[in-house]
Design an enzyme around this catalytic site. Sequence first.
Site, short mmCIF file in Angstrom:
data_model
loop_
_atom_site.label_atom_id
_atom_site.label_comp_id
_atom_site.label_asym_id
_atom_site.label_seq_id
_atom_site.Cartn_x
_atom_site.Cartn_y
_atom_site.Cartn_z
N LEU A 230 0.83 -1.21 0.00
CA LEU A 230 0.00 0.00 0.00
C LEU A 230 0.86 1.25 0.00
O LEU A 230 1.88 1.31 0.70
CB LEU A 230 -0.87 0.00 1.26
CG LEU A 230 -1.81 1.18 1.49
CD1 LEU A 230 -3.02 1.07 0.58
CD2 LEU A 230 -2.24 1.23 2.94
N CYS A 231 0.45 2.25 -0.77
CA CYS A 231 1.06 3.58 -0.71
C CYS A 231 -0.05 4.61 -0.84
O CYS A 231 -1.20 4.31 -0.54
CB CYS A 231 2.16 3.75 -1.77
SG CYS A 231 1.56 3.81 -3.47
N HIS A 232 0.27 5.82 -1.28
CA HIS A 232 -0.74 6.87 -1.36
C HIS A 232 -1.70 6.66 -2.53
O HIS A 232 -2.91 6.60 -2.35
CB HIS A 232 -0.05 8.24 -1.47
CG HIS A 232 -0.98 9.39 -1.32
ND1 HIS A 232 -0.60 10.68 -1.56
CD2 HIS A 232 -2.29 9.46 -0.95
CE1 HIS A 232 -1.64 11.50 -1.34
NE2 HIS A 232 -2.67 10.78 -0.99
N GLY B 136 -0.74 4.32 -5.38
CA GLY B 136 -0.50 3.05 -6.05
C GLY B 136 0.77 2.97 -6.88
O GLY B 136 1.10 1.90 -7.38
N ILE C 123 -4.06 4.17 -0.57
CA ILE C 123 -4.89 4.53 0.58
C ILE C 123 -5.92 5.59 0.19
O ILE C 123 -6.98 5.68 0.81
CB ILE C 123 -4.03 4.97 1.79
CG1 ILE C 123 -4.86 4.86 3.08
CG2 ILE C 123 -3.43 6.35 1.58
CD1 ILE C 123 -4.04 4.87 4.35
#
Length: 108
Positions: free
Chosen positions: A65-67, A69, A94
């Site tokens: 997961l990141c901000h 993708g 996220i």
Amino acid sequence: MLPYEISVAEVAQMRASQTPFVLLDVREPWEIETAHIAGSKDIPMNDIPARANNELDPDAHIVVLCHHGARSLSVTAWLRREGYDNVQSVAGGIEQWSREIDNSVPRY
């Protein structure tokens, strides 16, 4: 082999059904302080090469997961090259999680 990306709906379904997986958050500490999904393992993207072998199980299903993708897709590709076959990137990150699954998670 699993697809490179997984949707937030699929991740939510796995959490609800208690399917075992590691939610690996590769954002920076300030981002995690801003918005977080409970139960994630937090390793900033730049620390992955140094920490992966000690902290991640190559046989586990790892969902990155990141901000939005992009970073998670890069980490997914790197981990797969390193022999972690069951790794997927959360499409939309996220941000998408907040939009579709849990709007109590702040957007930034």
